[in-house]
Design a protein around this motif. Structure first.
Motif, mmCIF file in Angstrom:
data_model
loop_
_atom_site.group_PDB
_atom_site.id
_atom_site.type_symbol
_atom_site.label_atom_id
_atom_site.label_comp_id
_atom_site.label_asym_id
_atom_site.label_seq_id
_atom_site.Cartn_x
_atom_site.Cartn_y
_atom_site.Cartn_z
ATOM 1 N N LYS A 178 0.930 -1.067 -0.127
ATOM 2 C CA LYS A 178 -0.130 0.001 -0.013
ATOM 3 C C LYS A 178 0.947 1.286 -0.033
ATOM 4 C CE LYS A 178 -3.996 1.993 2.342
ATOM 5 N NZ LYS A 178 -4.916 1.994 3.528
ATOM 6 N N GLY A 179 0.817 2.056 -0.940
ATOM 7 C CA GLY A 179 1.570 3.281 -0.910
ATOM 8 C C GLY A 179 0.675 4.631 -1.221
ATOM 9 N N LYS A 180 1.529 5.659 -1.289
ATOM 10 C CA LYS A 180 0.783 6.728 -1.677
ATOM 11 C C LYS A 180 1.640 7.634 -2.703
ATOM 12 C CE LYS A 180 0.084 9.404 2.095
ATOM 13 N NZ LYS A 180 0.036 10.277 3.263
ATOM 14 N N VAL A 181 0.765 8.175 -3.711
ATOM 15 C CA VAL A 181 1.035 9.142 -4.854
ATOM 16 C C VAL A 181 1.764 10.069 -4.362
ATOM 17 C CG1 VAL A 181 0.614 10.128 -6.896
ATOM 18 C CG2 VAL A 181 -0.531 8.219 -6.167
ATOM 19 N N ASP A 190 4.367 12.995 -16.713
ATOM 20 C CA ASP A 190 3.698 12.900 -18.130
ATOM 21 C C ASP A 190 3.770 11.322 -18.265
ATOM 22 O OD1 ASP A 190 3.160 15.442 -18.653
ATOM 23 O OD2 ASP A 190 4.896 15.502 -20.024
ATOM 24 N N PHE A 191 4.665 10.497 -17.977
ATOM 25 C CA PHE A 191 4.774 9.321 -18.113
ATOM 26 C C PHE A 191 4.294 8.298 -17.172
ATOM 27 C CE2 PHE A 191 8.953 10.911 -16.775
ATOM 28 C CZ PHE A 191 9.359 10.501 -15.780
ATOM 29 N N GLY A 192 3.980 8.841 -15.950
ATOM 30 C CA GLY A 192 3.307 8.060 -15.003
ATOM 31 C C GLY A 192 3.436 8.624 -13.491
ATOM 32 N N ALA A 193 3.407 7.793 -12.440
ATOM 33 C CA ALA A 193 3.280 8.341 -11.148
ATOM 34 C C ALA A 193 4.429 7.497 -10.186
ATOM 35 C CB ALA A 193 1.960 8.184 -10.554
ATOM 36 N N PHE A 194 5.065 8.478 -9.201
ATOM 37 C CA PHE A 194 5.657 8.081 -8.486
ATOM 38 C C PHE A 194 5.002 7.895 -6.891
ATOM 39 C CE2 PHE A 194 8.829 10.177 -11.342
ATOM 40 C CZ PHE A 194 9.788 9.245 -11.371
ATOM 41 N N VAL A 195 5.283 6.513 -6.439
ATOM 42 C CA VAL A 195 4.398 6.269 -5.298
ATOM 43 C C VAL A 195 5.489 5.657 -4.307
ATOM 44 C CG1 VAL A 195 2.920 4.544 -4.468
ATOM 45 C CG2 VAL A 195 2.688 5.520 -6.742
ATOM 46 N N PHE A 223 7.162 1.842 0.310
ATOM 47 C CA PHE A 223 7.890 1.172 1.292
ATOM 48 C C PHE A 223 8.803 1.804 2.218
ATOM 49 C CE2 PHE A 223 10.972 -2.251 2.917
ATOM 50 C CZ PHE A 223 10.275 -3.269 3.088
ATOM 51 N N GLY A 224 8.100 2.461 3.182
ATOM 52 C CA GLY A 224 9.195 3.132 4.073
ATOM 53 C C GLY A 224 9.276 4.430 3.397
ATOM 54 N N LYS A 225 10.671 4.806 3.153
ATOM 55 C CA LYS A 225 10.967 6.127 2.450
ATOM 56 C C LYS A 225 11.059 5.806 1.162
ATOM 57 C CE LYS A 225 12.623 8.520 6.290
ATOM 58 N NZ LYS A 225 11.583 9.515 6.443
ATOM 59 N N ARG A 226 10.944 4.492 0.372
ATOM 60 C CA ARG A 226 11.424 4.080 -0.832
ATOM 61 C C ARG A 226 10.286 4.235 -1.931
ATOM 62 N NH1 ARG A 226 15.056 0.409 -2.548
ATOM 63 N NH2 ARG A 226 15.580 -0.363 -0.296
ATOM 64 N N ASP A 227 10.685 4.806 -3.017
ATOM 65 C CA ASP A 227 9.714 5.439 -3.912
ATOM 66 C C ASP A 227 9.848 4.443 -5.187
ATOM 67 O OD1 ASP A 227 8.803 7.455 -2.360
ATOM 68 O OD2 ASP A 227 9.837 8.844 -3.232
ATOM 69 N N GLY A 228 8.804 4.413 -5.971
ATOM 70 C CA GLY A 228 8.851 3.636 -7.155
ATOM 71 C C GLY A 228 8.064 4.205 -8.347
ATOM 72 N N LEU A 229 8.151 3.798 -9.544
ATOM 73 C CA LEU A 229 7.442 4.509 -10.837
ATOM 74 C C LEU A 229 6.541 3.364 -11.188
ATOM 75 C CD1 LEU A 229 7.126 6.588 -12.895
ATOM 76 C CD2 LEU A 229 8.862 5.562 -14.504
ATOM 77 N N VAL A 230 5.120 4.031 -11.109
ATOM 78 C CA VAL A 230 4.139 3.292 -12.006
ATOM 79 C C VAL A 230 4.130 3.938 -13.432
ATOM 80 C CG1 VAL A 230 1.656 2.543 -11.938
ATOM 81 C CG2 VAL A 230 3.038 2.827 -9.669
ATOM 82 N N HIS A 231 4.472 3.279 -14.317
ATOM 83 C CA HIS A 231 4.273 3.647 -15.659
ATOM 84 C C HIS A 231 2.969 3.861 -16.186
ATOM 85 C CE1 HIS A 231 4.988 3.914 -20.190
ATOM 86 N NE2 HIS A 231 6.140 4.469 -20.025
ATOM 87 N N VAL A 232 2.572 4.831 -16.891
ATOM 88 C CA VAL A 232 1.212 5.303 -17.349
ATOM 89 C C VAL A 232 0.457 3.765 -17.840
ATOM 90 C CG1 VAL A 232 2.085 6.064 -19.749
ATOM 91 C CG2 VAL A 232 -0.177 6.687 -18.665
#
Length: 712
Positions: free
Chosen positions: A629-632, A637-642, A645-654
């Protein structure tokens, strides 16, 4: 200028050297003893006249550890050695106990023995060296001392006794499963005078073997002290023990019958009053000259002693009417204080201890600054002996030598059965309040401490009980061993022999002797009789244990977790910022050590879980294929960073947001929105790849192929 005398022997694996004649030449006796590179100077002085009217022997022993001996500077504000540490107080008692009975009876001149640790090699403990130095200094001083004595330490590993084991081997014995014994024995050429030990369920035969081994090993030390004395001892002090036989006969004639009646009184307070009345009646019948005789106190004590001893040895009759091997009635109660973590009231005859256990966290551990280094202790036992416990008035102040010594004896007896810190990560403090005393309150502290810890939910390996044994040894060799001695039997008898342990073996043994030692036969009988008494007491204690064992609702809960050591810095944060945030947010105490073991403590289980989750999110690594479970946090333009995991972010491509083509991620997402994502993996540059479209955003469950087909 100097008249130096030096004697050396090879003792075990080290060389023992005694030297005198160069340092502190104005003392009556000075010896510097060196074992390996540990050196202790002992200085003896004694008054040449007793103080008028003094009716006791004023012997004072001091043992001082100088920090320079180990190349250290004292901690604290003043940077100077201050009040005696527990180790210094206990060592002073160790030296006092075997030498005190060996001064000529009737000698009442003030004697001062000062032992100073000058050098410590961190291998050989200076306490044994100090004992040897003190004995040698007394032997050459000219004082009326019927020594010498010597002492040694004994370890026990793999069925073998070890002479003078190294300091490291004896440090934190509970954490060293190979070492089962830390025993100190002092004795003369013919007999054992003092025993002090910490043991791990040794049998009576193993313990007796250790004492015998120690007595054999001190013989060459006694020989070298005698060699030193033959060369440099001062002329013996001209002292003749006073002859008060006529005074004693007058005292005996005046009050023997009344004193016998007084000692036939079983209740302690009534007996004390009756004995006082008998003494007053004796004094009323004496002349003025006899009343002014400084030996009157000795004559009265001799009458008391003779009455008690003859009744025991000849008639097998004790003050309170018990058999020689009979333990007084016992009442054990647990859980008597509502808000404490654990409590017990242990009553044995007219001796009673209220013992309370408190459980704390790592912050409550005691920091101990010793010559061998600084370390922490997570088991504390404090013993208090207020004047009201014996029906007296008196000054109440900081703990004296007796309180510290009795507390340490109970500590030694109980620590052998404590759980490992990894299994029970609490700091344990046991406080024994002696509320009544008539013999062996230290053993009552052992019994009450065991019950109290069990009441607090401490998973002890076994219950521990202790019993004090006594001895009356007559000049003709006849003797009687007494189980569970009273205060008067201790005061007027010849031995105080305390044994504590479980059903399986001995955990502590302490012996003080007032005569010139006891034979192995007597010690063997005392150990066997003590075992019977201990098993009886354990049986009585078990009656109170049925209601004990539940963990107190008021005690803190502690959870432990292990993290990689390279993650410690991340958990602590710059200047402790991260760990402070965890504590403030969760409300739990968090303690982390250099091995990456984290203890999280709170009386609130939710606070512990919150802190655990926060730490886990910092140190754990996300696993490929898991759903989080994360937060945007940002839309591009190419997606969203979520942030998932703690302070870890990742990209959800569009293309991974939904199973349809989107013009822009903002069509369905906005910053701050909570979403479920699946970790697809990492790209060639280590960047995190996330997906939303295969996760049900309402439930957080992964969408199966069947669900996709039915939706179509």
């Amino acid at each position: 200028m100097f008249n130096e005398v030096k004697k050396s022997i090879q003792w075990g694996e080290e060389e023992l050297t005694l030297e005198t004649g160069k340092v502190a030449r104005q003392a009556d006796g000075t010896v510097i003893a060196t074992l390996g590179e540990t050196s202790v100077m002992a200085n003896v002085t004694f008054a040449k006249e007793p103080k008028p009217g003094q009716d006791f022997f004023p012997l004072t022993v001091h043992y001082q550890e100088k920090y320079y001996a180990a190349g250290k500077i004292p901690g604290g504000f003043f940077k100077r050695e201050a009040r005696p540490t527990e180790k210094e107080t206990l060592t002073a008692r160790l030296i006092d106990r075997p030498i005190r009975p060996l001064f000529v009876p009737g000698f009442k001149n003030e004697v001062l023995v000062m032992c100073t640790v000058l050098s410590h090699d961190l291998v050989n403990d200076p306490d044994v060296v100090a004992m040897i130095a003190a004995s040698a200094a007394l032997t050459i001083s000219g004082a009326p001392f019927m020594g010498p004595i010597a002492g040694c330490r004994v370890g026990y590993e793999d069925g073998e006794y070890i002479l003078n084991p190294e300091c490291d081997d004896m440090h934190k014995l509970r954490e060293n499963p190979d070492q089962r014994l830390d025993l100190i024995v002092a004795g003369t050429k013919d007999a054992v005078m003092m025993v002090e030990s910490e043991a791990y369920e040794l049998s009576e035969a193993e313990m007796l073997g250790a004492v015998t081994f120690a007595h054999e090993q001190i013989q060459p030390v006694l020989d070298v002290i005698i060699e030193l004395a033959e060369e440099c001892a001062k002329e013996p002090f001209d002292f003749q023990a006073p002859d008060y036989s006529e005074l004693y006969e007058a005292v005996k004639k005046a009050g023997e019958a009344q004193m016998r009646d007084a000692y036939a009184t079983t209740d302690k307070q009534e007996r004390v009053s009756a004995v006082a009345a008998a003494k007053q009646a004796i004094k009323d019948s004496l002349s003025e000259e006899q009343l002014e005789d400084p030996n009157l106190g000795s004559a009265l004590k001799k009458l008391e002693s003779t009455i008690l001893r003859s009744a025991v040895v000849k008639d097998g009759k004790r003050i309170d009417g018990r058999a020689l091997d009979q333990v007084r009635p016992i009442v054990s109660e647990t859980g008597i204080l509502p808000r404490t973590h654990g409590s017990a009231l242990f009553t044995r005859g007219e001796t009673q201890g209220l013992v309370v256990t408190t459980l704390g966290t790592g912050d409550d551990e005691q920091m101990i600054d010793a010559l061998t280094g600084t370390y922490k202790s997570n088991f504390l036992l404090h013993y208090n002996f207020p004047p009201y416990s014996v029906g007296e008035v008196g000054r109440v102040g900081s703990p004296g030598r007796r309180e510290i010594g009795h507390g340490k004896l109970a500590w030694r007896a109980l620590q052998a059965v404590l759980p490992a810190a990894t299994d029970f990560p609490y700091t344990i403090r046991v406080v024994s309040e002696i509320t009544e005393s008539n013999g062996s309150s230290s053993m009552a502290s052992v019994c009450g401490g065991s019950l109290s810890m069990m009441d607090a939910g401490v998973p002890l390996k076994a219950a521990v009980a202790g019993v004090a044994m006594g001895l009356v040894l007559e000049d003709d060799g006849s003797y009687a061993v007494l189980t569970d001695i009273l205060g008067d039997e201790d005061h007027l008898g010849d031995m105080d022999f305390k044994v504590a342990g479980t059903e399986n073996g001995i955990t502590s043994l302490q012996m003080d002797i007032k005569v010139a030692g006891i034979t192995p036969e007597i010690m063997e009988k005392a150990l066997a009789q003590a075992k019977e008494g201990r098993l009886h007491i354990l049986g009585e204690m078990n009656k109170a244990l049925s209601s004990a064992g539940e963990f107190s609702a008021h005690a803190p809960r502690i959870e432990t977790m292990q993290i990689p050591t390279d993650k410690i810095r991340e958990v602590i944060g710059s200047g402790g910022k991260v760990i402070r945030e965890i504590v403030e947010t969760s409300g739990a105490k968090v303690d982390i050590n250099d091995e990456g073991i984290i203890k999280i403590a709170s009386a609130n289980g939710e606070a512990i879980q919150k802190a655990y989750d926060m730490i886990h999110s910092i140190v754990a690594e996300p696993e490929e294929g898991n759903i989080y479970k994360g937060k945007v946090v940002k839309i591009v333009d190419f997606g969203a960073f979520v942030n998932f995991f703690g302070k870890r972010d990742g990209l959800v491509h569009v293309s991974q947001i939904e199973n349809r083509r989107l013009n822009h991620p903002s069509d369905v997402l906005k910053e701050g929105q909570e979403v479920y994502v699946k970790l697809l993996g990492f790209d060639d540059r280590g960047k995190v790849r996330l997906a939303m479209k295969m996760v049900n955003q309402d439930t957080g469950e992964e969408i199966t192929k069947e669900q996709e087909e039915s939706a179509e």
